[in-house]
Design an enzyme around this catalytic site. Structure first.
Site, mmCIF file in Angstrom:
data_model
loop_
_atom_site.group_PDB
_atom_site.id
_atom_site.type_symbol
_atom_site.label_atom_id
_atom_site.label_comp_id
_atom_site.label_asym_id
_atom_site.label_seq_id
_atom_site.Cartn_x
_atom_site.Cartn_y
_atom_site.Cartn_z
ATOM 1 C CE1 TYR A 243 -0.184 -10.669 4.027
ATOM 2 C CE2 TYR A 243 1.974 -10.491 5.063
ATOM 3 C CZ TYR A 243 1.137 -10.261 3.980
ATOM 4 O OH TYR A 243 1.612 -9.628 2.869
ATOM 5 C CD GLU B 152 8.320 -17.228 1.233
ATOM 6 O OE1 GLU B 152 7.968 -16.439 0.325
ATOM 7 O OE2 GLU B 152 8.256 -18.457 1.118
ATOM 8 C CG ASN C 125 6.501 -5.725 7.345
ATOM 9 O OD1 ASN C 125 5.762 -4.900 7.879
ATOM 10 N ND2 ASN C 125 6.564 -5.882 6.038
ATOM 11 C CB VAL D 20 -0.897 0.011 1.259
ATOM 12 C CG1 VAL D 20 -1.721 1.286 1.343
ATOM 13 C CG2 VAL D 20 -1.805 -1.219 1.265
#
Ligand code: COA
Length: 156
Positions: free
Chosen positions: A123, A111, A116, A79
Protein backbone atom coordinates in the site's frame (compact mmCIF):
# COMPACT_ATOMS: atom_id res chain seq x y z
CA UNK A 1 12.93 -27.14 -33.73
CA UNK A 2 12.04 -25.08 -30.68
CA UNK A 3 8.57 -24.53 -29.29
CA UNK A 4 7.52 -21.08 -28.07
CA UNK A 5 5.66 -21.49 -24.81
CA UNK A 6 3.32 -18.62 -24.02
CA UNK A 7 2.18 -17.74 -20.50
CA UNK A 8 -1.61 -18.14 -20.22
CA UNK A 9 -3.23 -14.70 -20.16
CA UNK A 10 -4.25 -13.00 -16.94
CA UNK A 11 -7.95 -12.31 -16.76
CA UNK A 12 -9.84 -9.94 -14.47
CA UNK A 13 -13.56 -10.55 -14.06
CA UNK A 14 -16.31 -9.90 -11.54
CA UNK A 15 -16.69 -12.49 -8.77
CA UNK A 16 -19.86 -14.57 -8.75
CA UNK A 17 -21.45 -17.01 -6.30
CA UNK A 18 -19.82 -19.83 -8.28
CA UNK A 19 -16.39 -18.57 -7.13
CA UNK A 20 -17.17 -18.65 -3.43
CA UNK A 21 -15.78 -22.14 -2.70
CA UNK A 22 -12.44 -21.33 -4.37
CA UNK A 23 -12.28 -17.84 -2.84
CA UNK A 24 -13.02 -19.16 0.65
CA UNK A 25 -10.39 -21.85 0.26
CA UNK A 26 -7.69 -19.29 -0.67
CA UNK A 27 -8.91 -17.01 2.12
CA UNK A 28 -8.38 -19.80 4.65
CA UNK A 29 -4.88 -20.49 3.33
CA UNK A 30 -3.88 -16.82 3.30
CA UNK A 31 -5.21 -15.42 6.58
CA UNK A 32 -4.94 -16.47 10.21
CA UNK A 33 -8.42 -14.97 10.74
CA UNK A 34 -10.22 -15.56 7.44
CA UNK A 35 -13.57 -14.19 6.30
CA UNK A 36 -16.31 -16.80 6.11
CA UNK A 37 -18.04 -17.74 2.88
CA UNK A 38 -21.12 -15.92 4.20
CA UNK A 39 -19.20 -12.63 4.40
CA UNK A 40 -18.24 -12.91 0.71
CA UNK A 41 -21.82 -13.86 -0.13
CA UNK A 42 -23.07 -10.76 1.69
CA UNK A 43 -20.56 -8.56 -0.17
CA UNK A 44 -21.91 -9.85 -3.48
CA UNK A 45 -25.52 -9.42 -2.31
CA UNK A 46 -25.08 -5.77 -1.31
CA UNK A 47 -23.38 -5.01 -4.61
CA UNK A 48 -19.81 -4.40 -3.49
CA UNK A 49 -17.24 -4.48 -6.24
CA UNK A 50 -15.84 -8.03 -6.01
CA UNK A 51 -13.19 -9.10 -8.52
CA UNK A 52 -11.23 -12.18 -9.45
CA UNK A 53 -7.83 -12.33 -11.14
CA UNK A 54 -7.26 -15.67 -12.79
CA UNK A 55 -4.86 -17.39 -15.13
CA UNK A 56 -5.89 -20.45 -17.06
CA UNK A 57 -9.13 -20.54 -15.00
CA UNK A 58 -7.13 -20.83 -11.82
CA UNK A 59 -7.78 -18.22 -9.12
CA UNK A 60 -4.73 -16.07 -8.34
CA UNK A 61 -6.20 -13.14 -6.46
CA UNK A 62 -9.43 -11.47 -5.42
CA UNK A 63 -10.42 -8.04 -4.21
CA UNK A 64 -13.50 -6.62 -2.51
CA UNK A 65 -14.26 -2.90 -2.42
CA UNK A 66 -17.19 -0.66 -1.57
CA UNK A 67 -17.56 2.60 -3.47
CA UNK A 68 -19.85 5.50 -2.64
CA UNK A 69 -20.07 9.11 -1.51
CA UNK A 70 -16.80 10.01 -3.19
CA UNK A 71 -14.83 7.31 -1.37
CA UNK A 72 -13.82 3.75 -1.93
CA UNK A 73 -13.00 1.34 0.85
CA UNK A 74 -10.82 -1.64 0.04
CA UNK A 75 -12.23 -4.38 2.24
CA UNK A 76 -10.20 -7.39 1.13
CA UNK A 77 -7.26 -7.94 -1.19
CA UNK A 78 -5.66 -11.34 -1.33
CA UNK A 79 -3.29 -13.38 -3.47
CA UNK A 80 -3.14 -17.16 -3.07
CA UNK A 81 -0.02 -18.01 -1.06
CA UNK A 82 1.81 -19.93 -3.82
CA UNK A 83 1.43 -16.97 -6.19
CA UNK A 84 2.49 -14.19 -3.85
CA UNK A 85 5.34 -11.79 -4.63
CA UNK A 86 4.83 -12.00 -8.39
CA UNK A 87 3.02 -8.69 -8.87
CA UNK A 88 -0.57 -9.99 -8.69
CA UNK A 89 -1.47 -8.03 -5.55
CA UNK A 90 -0.26 -4.83 -7.18
CA UNK A 91 -2.22 -5.72 -10.32
CA UNK A 92 -5.47 -6.26 -8.40
CA UNK A 93 -4.97 -3.09 -6.33
CA UNK A 94 -4.39 -1.02 -9.48
CA UNK A 95 -7.57 -2.47 -10.99
CA UNK A 96 -9.66 -1.60 -7.92
CA UNK A 97 -8.29 1.96 -7.84
CA UNK A 98 -8.98 2.41 -11.57
CA UNK A 99 -12.56 1.32 -11.00
CA UNK A 100 -12.93 3.60 -7.99
CA UNK A 101 -11.79 6.58 -10.06
CA UNK A 102 -14.28 5.63 -12.76
CA UNK A 103 -16.97 5.80 -10.07
CA UNK A 104 -15.68 9.26 -9.12
CA UNK A 105 -14.14 8.28 -5.80
CA UNK A 106 -11.72 10.96 -4.62
CA UNK A 107 -10.22 9.01 -1.73
CA UNK A 108 -9.33 5.35 -1.19
CA UNK A 109 -9.35 4.01 2.37
CA UNK A 110 -8.41 0.71 3.97
CA UNK A 111 -7.42 -0.90 7.24
CA UNK A 112 -4.36 -3.08 7.61
CA UNK A 113 -2.60 -4.85 10.47
CA UNK A 114 0.68 -3.09 11.31
CA UNK A 115 2.23 -6.59 11.55
CA UNK A 116 1.30 -7.35 7.92
CA UNK A 117 4.57 -6.19 6.41
CA UNK A 118 3.82 -7.33 2.86
CA UNK A 119 0.48 -5.52 2.74
CA UNK A 120 1.77 -2.33 4.41
CA UNK A 121 4.63 -2.22 1.88
CA UNK A 122 2.30 -2.86 -1.04
CA UNK A 123 0.00 0.00 0.00
CA UNK A 124 2.81 2.43 0.78
CA UNK A 125 4.39 1.71 -2.58
CA UNK A 126 1.01 2.40 -4.19
CA UNK A 127 0.87 5.84 -2.58
CA UNK A 128 -1.20 5.19 0.55
CA UNK A 129 -0.27 6.93 3.78
CA UNK A 130 -1.33 6.54 7.37
CA UNK A 131 -4.24 8.72 8.50
CA UNK A 132 -5.22 7.05 11.78
CA UNK A 133 -5.38 3.99 13.99
CA UNK A 134 -8.35 1.90 15.06
CA UNK A 135 -7.50 0.51 18.46
CA UNK A 136 -7.93 -3.24 18.97
CA UNK A 137 -9.71 -3.61 15.63
CA UNK A 138 -8.58 -7.12 14.68
CA UNK A 139 -8.64 -10.43 16.54
CA UNK A 140 -5.14 -11.71 17.26
CA UNK A 141 -3.59 -14.84 18.70
CA UNK A 142 -3.17 -12.98 21.98
CA UNK A 143 -6.09 -10.58 22.38
CA UNK A 144 -6.55 -7.89 19.74
CA UNK A 145 -4.39 -5.96 17.25
CA UNK A 146 -4.77 -2.32 16.19
CA UNK A 147 -5.51 -1.41 12.58
CA UNK A 148 -3.65 1.25 10.64
CA UNK A 149 -6.03 3.34 8.56
CA UNK A 150 -4.40 4.15 5.24
CA UNK A 151 -5.67 6.59 2.63
CA UNK A 152 -4.77 7.64 -0.88
CA UNK A 153 -5.87 10.75 -2.74
CA UNK A 154 -7.30 9.56 -6.07
CA UNK A 155 -7.54 13.03 -7.61
CA UNK A 156 -3.81 13.40 -8.22
C1 COA B 1 -0.42 -8.47 0.74
C2 COA B 1 -0.57 -9.23 -0.58
C3 COA B 1 -1.93 -8.94 -1.18
C4 COA B 1 0.53 -8.74 -1.55
O1 COA B 1 0.34 -9.35 -2.82
P1 COA B 1 1.54 -9.91 -3.68
O2 COA B 1 1.02 -10.33 -4.99
O3 COA B 1 2.28 -10.93 -2.89
O4 COA B 1 2.46 -8.61 -3.81
P2 COA B 1 3.18 -8.07 -5.14
O5 COA B 1 4.03 -9.15 -5.71
O6 COA B 1 2.18 -7.43 -6.02
O7 COA B 1 4.16 -6.98 -4.49
C5 COA B 1 3.93 -5.59 -4.60
C6 COA B 1 4.74 -4.91 -3.50
O8 COA B 1 4.22 -5.27 -2.22
C7 COA B 1 5.30 -5.39 -1.28
N1 COA B 1 5.43 -6.78 -0.83
C8 COA B 1 4.75 -7.85 -1.28
N2 COA B 1 5.10 -8.95 -0.60
C9 COA B 1 6.03 -8.57 0.29
C10 COA B 1 6.76 -9.24 1.30
N3 COA B 1 6.60 -10.56 1.51
N4 COA B 1 7.60 -8.53 2.07
C11 COA B 1 7.77 -7.19 1.90
N5 COA B 1 7.10 -6.49 0.94
C12 COA B 1 6.24 -7.17 0.15
C13 COA B 1 6.54 -4.94 -2.03
O9 COA B 1 6.64 -3.54 -1.86
C14 COA B 1 6.19 -5.31 -3.46
O10 COA B 1 6.92 -4.57 -4.40
P3 COA B 1 8.35 -5.12 -4.89
O11 COA B 1 8.14 -6.55 -5.29
O12 COA B 1 8.65 -4.21 -6.04
O13 COA B 1 9.27 -4.97 -3.73
C15 COA B 1 -0.33 -10.76 -0.37
O14 COA B 1 0.87 -10.95 0.36
C16 COA B 1 -1.46 -11.45 0.36
O15 COA B 1 -2.45 -11.84 -0.24
N6 COA B 1 -1.33 -11.61 1.70
C17 COA B 1 -2.35 -12.31 2.48
C18 COA B 1 -3.64 -11.53 2.54
C19 COA B 1 -3.42 -10.13 3.06
O16 COA B 1 -2.73 -9.92 4.06
N7 COA B 1 -4.05 -9.14 2.38
C20 COA B 1 -3.96 -7.75 2.76
C21 COA B 1 -5.00 -7.43 3.76
S1 COA B 1 -5.01 -5.69 4.17
Amino acid sequence: MSAVLQEPELRLRPMSEDDLAAVTSVEQDAYAFPWTEQIFRDCLRVGYSCWILEQDRSLLSYGVMSVGAGECHILNLCVRPVSQRQGFGRHMLAHLLRLARKHLAKTALLEVRPSNRAAVQLYRQAGFSEVGIRREYYPAVKGREDALILAKDLTV
